[in-house]
Motif scaffolding. Structure first.
Motif, PDB file in Angstrom:
ATOM      1  N   PRO A  92       0.787  -1.237   0.000  1.00  0.00           N
ATOM      2  CA  PRO A  92       0.000   0.000   0.000  1.00  0.00           C
ATOM      3  C   PRO A  92       0.818   1.285   0.000  1.00  0.00           C
ATOM      4  O   PRO A  92       0.481   2.238  -0.687  1.00  0.00           O
ATOM      5  N   ALA A  93       1.885   1.367   0.789  1.00  0.00           N
ATOM      6  CA  ALA A  93       2.608   2.635   0.902  1.00  0.00           C
ATOM      7  C   ALA A  93       3.807   2.473   1.830  1.00  0.00           C
ATOM      8  O   ALA A  93       3.948   1.461   2.520  1.00  0.00           O
ATOM      9  N   TYR A  94       4.642   3.508   1.842  1.00  0.00           N
ATOM     10  CA  TYR A  94       5.654   3.647   2.887  1.00  0.00           C
ATOM     11  C   TYR A  94       5.132   4.657   3.901  1.00  0.00           C
ATOM     12  O   TYR A  94       4.334   5.541   3.573  1.00  0.00           O
ATOM     13  N   VAL A  95       5.597   4.502   5.123  1.00  0.00           N
ATOM     14  CA  VAL A  95       5.195   5.431   6.179  1.00  0.00           C
ATOM     15  C   VAL A  95       6.446   6.041   6.811  1.00  0.00           C
ATOM     16  O   VAL A  95       7.512   5.418   6.829  1.00  0.00           O
ATOM     17  N   LEU A  96       6.312   7.257   7.300  1.00  0.00           N
ATOM     18  CA  LEU A  96       7.404   7.933   8.003  1.00  0.00           C
ATOM     19  C   LEU A  96       7.202   7.738   9.494  1.00  0.00           C
ATOM     20  O   LEU A  96       6.183   8.156  10.066  1.00  0.00           O
ATOM     21  N   LEU A  97       8.190   7.095  10.127  1.00  0.00           N
ATOM     22  CA  LEU A  97       8.081   6.735  11.535  1.00  0.00           C
ATOM     23  C   LEU A  97       9.022   7.554  12.407  1.00  0.00           C
ATOM     24  O   LEU A  97      10.132   7.906  11.981  1.00  0.00           O
ATOM     25  N   VAL A  98       8.571   7.827  13.619  1.00  0.00           N
ATOM     26  CA  VAL A  98       9.442   8.309  14.698  1.00  0.00           C
ATOM     27  C   VAL A  98       9.144   7.434  15.912  1.00  0.00           C
ATOM     28  O   VAL A  98       8.098   6.771  15.977  1.00  0.00           O
ATOM     29  N   LEU A 146       2.768  -2.131   5.971  1.00  0.00           N
ATOM     30  CA  LEU A 146       2.358  -3.406   6.566  1.00  0.00           C
ATOM     31  C   LEU A 146       3.377  -3.908   7.575  1.00  0.00           C
ATOM     32  O   LEU A 146       3.008  -4.433   8.635  1.00  0.00           O
ATOM     33  N   THR A 147       4.651  -3.757   7.254  1.00  0.00           N
ATOM     34  CA  THR A 147       5.691  -4.246   8.160  1.00  0.00           C
ATOM     35  C   THR A 147       5.852  -3.347   9.384  1.00  0.00           C
ATOM     36  O   THR A 147       6.565  -3.700  10.320  1.00  0.00           O
ATOM     37  N   SER A 148       5.187  -2.199   9.368  1.00  0.00           N
ATOM     38  CA  SER A 148       5.267  -1.280  10.512  1.00  0.00           C
ATOM     39  C   SER A 148       4.122  -1.452  11.499  1.00  0.00           C
ATOM     40  O   SER A 148       4.190  -0.940  12.626  1.00  0.00           O
ATOM     41  N   MET A 149       3.060  -2.146  11.084  1.00  0.00           N
ATOM     42  CA  MET A 149       1.838  -2.158  11.878  1.00  0.00           C
ATOM     43  C   MET A 149       2.038  -2.757  13.265  1.00  0.00           C
ATOM     44  O   MET A 149       1.435  -2.284  14.247  1.00  0.00           O
ATOM     45  N   GLN A 150       2.884  -3.780  13.382  1.00  0.00           N
ATOM     46  CA  GLN A 150       3.086  -4.380  14.697  1.00  0.00           C
ATOM     47  C   GLN A 150       3.736  -3.391  15.648  1.00  0.00           C
ATOM     48  O   GLN A 150       3.362  -3.292  16.821  1.00  0.00           O
ATOM     49  N   MET A 151       4.715  -2.620  15.151  1.00  0.00           N
ATOM     50  CA  MET A 151       5.359  -1.611  15.998  1.00  0.00           C
ATOM     51  C   MET A 151       4.383  -0.504  16.380  1.00  0.00           C
ATOM     52  O   MET A 151       4.434   0.031  17.490  1.00  0.00           O
ATOM     53  N   VAL A 152       3.476  -0.179  15.448  1.00  0.00           N
ATOM     54  CA  VAL A 152       2.456   0.833  15.736  1.00  0.00           C
ATOM     55  C   VAL A 152       1.519   0.319  16.830  1.00  0.00           C
ATOM     56  O   VAL A 152       1.214   1.031  17.798  1.00  0.00           O
ATOM     57  N   GLN A 153       1.075  -0.928  16.677  1.00  0.00           N
ATOM     58  CA  GLN A 153       0.166  -1.513  17.659  1.00  0.00           C
ATOM     59  C   GLN A 153       0.823  -1.674  19.027  1.00  0.00           C
ATOM     60  O   GLN A 153       0.154  -1.548  20.065  1.00  0.00           O
ATOM     61  N   ARG A 176      -5.263   8.317   2.171  1.00  0.00           N
ATOM     62  CA  ARG A 176      -4.984   7.796   3.509  1.00  0.00           C
ATOM     63  C   ARG A 176      -5.258   6.287   3.552  1.00  0.00           C
ATOM     64  O   ARG A 176      -6.108   5.771   2.821  1.00  0.00           O
ATOM     65  N   LEU A 177      -4.540   5.614   4.417  1.00  0.00           N
ATOM     66  CA  LEU A 177      -4.705   4.177   4.554  1.00  0.00           C
ATOM     67  C   LEU A 177      -5.836   3.857   5.522  1.00  0.00           C
ATOM     68  O   LEU A 177      -5.991   4.532   6.546  1.00  0.00           O
ATOM     69  N   ALA A 178      -6.597   2.811   5.205  1.00  0.00           N
ATOM     70  CA  ALA A 178      -7.695   2.404   6.081  1.00  0.00           C
ATOM     71  C   ALA A 178      -7.183   2.008   7.457  1.00  0.00           C
ATOM     72  O   ALA A 178      -7.855   2.232   8.470  1.00  0.00           O
ATOM     73  N   GLU A 179      -5.960   1.446   7.482  1.00  0.00           N
ATOM     74  CA  GLU A 179      -5.376   1.027   8.756  1.00  0.00           C
ATOM     75  C   GLU A 179      -4.911   2.214   9.594  1.00  0.00           C
ATOM     76  O   GLU A 179      -4.751   2.095  10.809  1.00  0.00           O
ATOM     77  N   LEU A 180      -4.682   3.357   8.932  1.00  0.00           N
ATOM     78  CA  LEU A 180      -4.170   4.547   9.625  1.00  0.00           C
ATOM     79  C   LEU A 180      -4.989   5.767   9.186  1.00  0.00           C
ATOM     80  O   LEU A 180      -4.468   6.702   8.583  1.00  0.00           O
ATOM     81  N   PRO A 181      -6.262   5.784   9.490  1.00  0.00           N
ATOM     82  CA  PRO A 181      -7.140   6.835   8.948  1.00  0.00           C
ATOM     83  C   PRO A 181      -6.809   8.241   9.426  1.00  0.00           C
ATOM     84  O   PRO A 181      -7.179   9.220   8.758  1.00  0.00           O
ATOM     85  N   VAL A 187       2.543  -8.541   3.170  1.00  0.00           N
ATOM     86  CA  VAL A 187       3.301  -8.129   1.977  1.00  0.00           C
ATOM     87  C   VAL A 187       2.559  -7.065   1.186  1.00  0.00           C
ATOM     88  O   VAL A 187       3.086  -5.993   0.898  1.00  0.00           O
ATOM     89  N   GLY A 188       1.335  -7.349   0.801  1.00  0.00           N
ATOM     90  CA  GLY A 188       0.579  -6.402   0.001  1.00  0.00           C
ATOM     91  C   GLY A 188      -0.689  -7.023  -0.538  1.00  0.00           C
ATOM     92  O   GLY A 188      -0.969  -8.199  -0.324  1.00  0.00           O
ATOM     93  N   VAL A 189      -1.439  -6.245  -1.269  1.00  0.00           N
ATOM     94  CA  VAL A 189      -2.694  -6.702  -1.848  1.00  0.00           C
ATOM     95  C   VAL A 189      -2.394  -7.686  -2.977  1.00  0.00           C
ATOM     96  O   VAL A 189      -1.616  -7.372  -3.883  1.00  0.00           O
ATOM     97  N   PRO A 190      -2.985  -8.889  -2.964  1.00  0.00           N
ATOM     98  CA  PRO A 190      -2.738  -9.846  -4.052  1.00  0.00           C
ATOM     99  C   PRO A 190      -3.202  -9.299  -5.392  1.00  0.00           C
ATOM    100  O   PRO A 190      -4.276  -8.686  -5.494  1.00  0.00           O
ATOM    101  N   THR A 191      -2.390  -9.490  -6.423  1.00  0.00           N
ATOM    102  CA  THR A 191      -2.747  -9.094  -7.782  1.00  0.00           C
ATOM    103  C   THR A 191      -2.461 -10.260  -8.715  1.00  0.00           C
ATOM    104  O   THR A 191      -1.808 -11.228  -8.334  1.00  0.00           O
ATOM    105  N   SER A 192      -2.938 -10.162  -9.941  1.00  0.00           N
ATOM    106  CA  SER A 192      -2.698 -11.226 -10.912  1.00  0.00           C
ATOM    107  C   SER A 192      -2.682 -10.641 -12.316  1.00  0.00           C
ATOM    108  O   SER A 192      -3.517 -10.956 -13.160  1.00  0.00           O
ATOM    109  N   MET A 193      -1.704  -9.778 -12.583  1.00  0.00           N
ATOM    110  CA  MET A 193      -1.571  -9.207 -13.923  1.00  0.00           C
ATOM    111  C   MET A 193      -1.300 -10.307 -14.939  1.00  0.00           C
ATOM    112  O   MET A 193      -0.529 -11.222 -14.678  1.00  0.00           O
ATOM    113  N   SER A 194      -1.911 -10.201 -16.092  1.00  0.00           N
ATOM    114  CA  SER A 194      -1.604 -11.134 -17.170  1.00  0.00           C
ATOM    115  C   SER A 194      -0.180 -10.878 -17.662  1.00  0.00           C
ATOM    116  O   SER A 194       0.387  -9.804 -17.430  1.00  0.00           O
TER     117      SER A 194
END
Length: 332
Positions: A135-141, A216-223, A237-242, A298-305
């Motif tokens: 979905p995106a990168y996030v800026l963390l402190v 996605l890899t940041s969510m555990q640290m956020v929680q 905005r991300l649904a997980e971080l509205p 990892v991310g949203v599953p996709t299936s490009m031809s």
């Protein structure tokens, strides 16, 4: 076993018998070849080390492929040189479908970070499918950081240029590239601190100020309340971080480096084989546990031809050359 009449017997019956044997032999040979192809080991080269979320996802996919295809899919981790070692093996492999490459968007990014590559990221690979988009990168402190908002960061950057630092997973890693893109958009002087491995422990220990990380890899640290998110790079905005604003909302547009995972083969694979591999992966990717893990880690599953993914490779590389090459980040 079929036996034909002796040579002195009625000629037509003998010829008919020989044709029957010939047809049976061809059928048996074809079946034998088919069985050999079905039982071949298919090696998925992953140019990343063992023990990360992408590695875990690919191993789950390989397990699903073994179930749905009947073939033995194995994951072969070939880390090193920013992905060049593993990708280089696939570029030289036979185009018979037994050697495939799964890696991230860094595969194309390498083309603008290296002065010279041992292969052509477009011409020396056969695009098969995109598998996921992050979905995106996030800026963390850190939670205890004096910076409560991005405005706080920028105020100190302007007052004390060259004193605020951000860590990354290494020079040329997307976490570095996103930081450099932000510094350009903000006209800010930031200190880059590259690591050969993970910078997480030093970040949490206060060795540097900021960290760009996959959402996605940041969510555990956020929680766990170890970090606070100041901004996201996605257009929305991300649904997980509205409550977290986008960089565009904050006045820093153009800082976006969507991460994704894809599947390639060696060059010169036939269109029929490419379509067969694509179909096989598409079937396996429907497995519920793989989809759930991918979505969470990892991310949203996709299936490009294959056709869509081929065009996407060309377009994405052109975008990297336009937006990232001017940053003058060089690995070699």
């Amino acid at each position: 076993m079929i036996e034909c009449p002796p040579i002195f017997a009625f000629d037509l019956s003998r010829r008919a018998c020989l044709r029957t044997i010939g047809a049976a032999t061809v059928t048996a040979l074809a079946a034998s070849v088919s069985r050999a192809q079905e039982s071949r080991v298919v090696r998925i080269v992953l140019p990343l080390p063992v023990g990360n979320s992408v590695d875990a996802a690919v191993r789950m996919l390989a397990d699903a492929l073994r179930t749905t295809s009947g073939r033995n899919y194995v994951v072969d981790n070939k880390p090193g040189a920013g992905g060049l070692i593993g990708a280089g093996e696939v570029a030289k492999a036979k185009p018979d479908g037994t050697t495939l490459l799964i890696t991230t968007s860094g595969h194309l990014l390498n083309a603008v970070l290296h002065n010279k590559l041992p292969y052509d990221v477009i011409g020396d690979f056969t695009p098969i499918s995109q598998l996921a988009v992050a979905p995106a990168y996030v800026l963390l402190v850190r939670t205890e950081s004096r910076f409560k908002t991005l405005a706080d960061v920028m105020q100190e950057v302007k007052a004390r240029p060259g004193t605020i630092s951000y860590g990354s997973y290494g020079t040329g890693n997307p976490t570095h590239v996103v930081g450099a893109m932000f510094a350009r958009a903000a006209n800010a002087e930031l200190v880059h601190v590259p690591y050969r491995g993970t910078p997480i422990q030093d970040f949490l220990g206060g060795q540097f100020d900021l960290l760009w990380q996959g959402a996605l890899t940041s969510m555990q640290m956020v929680q766990d309340r170890q970090v606070r998110v100041l901004a996201v790079t996605s257009p929305r905005r991300l649904a997980e971080l509205p409550d977290v604003p986008t960089l565009t909302e904050l006045g820093y547009p153009g800082v976006d480096l969507p991460a994704w995972m894809g599947l390639w083969g060696p060059p010169k694979m036939t269109p029929e084989l490419v379509q067969s591999v694509y179909s096989e992966f598409s079937r396996a990717a429907r497995r519920a546990d793989y989809q759930a893990y991918l979505t969470k880690n990892v991310g949203v599953p996709t299936s490009m031809s294959p056709q869509q993914f081929s065009a996407f490779n060309v377009e994405e590389l052109a975008r990297y050359k336009r937006d990232i090459a001017p940053l003058n980040i060089r690995i070699d």
